[in-house]
Scaffold this motif. Structure first.
Motif, short mmCIF file in Angstrom:
data_model
loop_
_atom_site.label_atom_id
_atom_site.label_comp_id
_atom_site.label_asym_id
_atom_site.label_seq_id
_atom_site.Cartn_x
_atom_site.Cartn_y
_atom_site.Cartn_z
N PHE A 173 21.68 86.56 26.22
CA PHE A 173 21.12 87.12 27.45
C PHE A 173 21.95 86.76 28.67
N ASP A 206 20.56 97.07 34.74
CA ASP A 206 20.78 96.53 33.39
C ASP A 206 19.93 95.30 33.13
N ARG A 210 16.97 95.06 30.24
CA ARG A 210 17.04 94.05 29.16
C ARG A 210 15.76 93.24 29.11
N ASP A 213 12.96 95.35 27.71
CA ASP A 213 13.11 95.45 26.25
C ASP A 213 12.62 94.17 25.57
#
Length: 221
Positions: A173, A206, A210, A213
């Motif tokens: 990450f 972005d 992320r 998600d």
């Protein structure tokens, strides 16, 4: 990241800053019980001062009162992610697009955060990398030269740290962001505000996607 020296603040405000920074630093993670008797020892503060700080953390969305369990560091959800990134876009893009040419001290603060993040990456200390990345973005908001925004964004940074804890693989990450932060700094340093704003907008899109998600994958079926 700016404003009054912490030593000039009332004890309750000093403790709040310290606890908020412990959240930003990943030392107080979501679900951590904030037990008064333990906090009194850990922060060398009175119960009344601890209670005052806990009430403020609750108001800032960083702690919550759980029935039969007491106060805990808060876990955030999908709605909070969207809200946080709406705030980040408002403040960080405004800071970039309305900024004056970077002064040396502003660039130095950003570079200090970037170099600390790069050092953390070389040591594979992904939690520290995330913390220094948050400090970089606090310095971006600092371009607005508003102590009120600085104080408000410190809470946003702490909320972001709570979201980082959702990642099951911190390296996966955290690894991409430092190079993108440096690109934003370099564009600002070159006076390319529009390009820096576009790089920041892409970064925030972005990052939000992320995290959404991650949260969606973690939700029970």
């Amino acid at each position: 990241m700016s404003g009054k020296d912490a030593s000039e603040l009332p004890l309750g405000a000093q403790l709040l800053l310290e606890m908020r920074e412990d959240i930003i630093g990943g030392r107080l993670l979501p679900g951590t019980a904030l037990v008064e008797s333990e906090l009194v020892k850990a922060y060398n503060a009175s119960r009344n001062t601890i209670r005052e700080a806990l009430h403020q953390l609750d108001r800032e969305g960083l702690a919550t009162y759980v029935r039969h369990k007491g106060v805990m560091v808060r876990r955030l959800g999908l709605a909070e992610v969207r809200d946080i990134f709406q705030v980040r876009r408002t403040l960080e893009l405004q800071a970039i697009l309305t900024s004056r040419p970077l002064r040396e001290y502003q660039s130095d603060r950003m570079l200090d955060a970037l170099e600390a993040a790069e050092l953390a990456q070389s040591r594979e200390d992904w939690r520290a990398l995330g913390t220094h990345g948050l400090h970089f973005h606090q310095h971006i908001v600092g371009l607005l030269r508003s102590p009120l925004f600085d104080e408000f964004f410190a809470t946003v940074a702490a909320q972001m740290r709570l979201l980082f804890s959702l990642a099951p693989d911190e390296e996966h990450f955290q690894r991409p962001w430092t190079a993108r932060d440096r690109q934003i700094h370099d564009l600002l340093g070159a006076g390319q505000r529009q390009a820096a704003g576009e790089a920041m907008a892409s970064y925030l899109d972005d990052s939000e996607n992320r995290l959404l998600d991650l949260l969606s994958a973690a939700r029970p079926l």
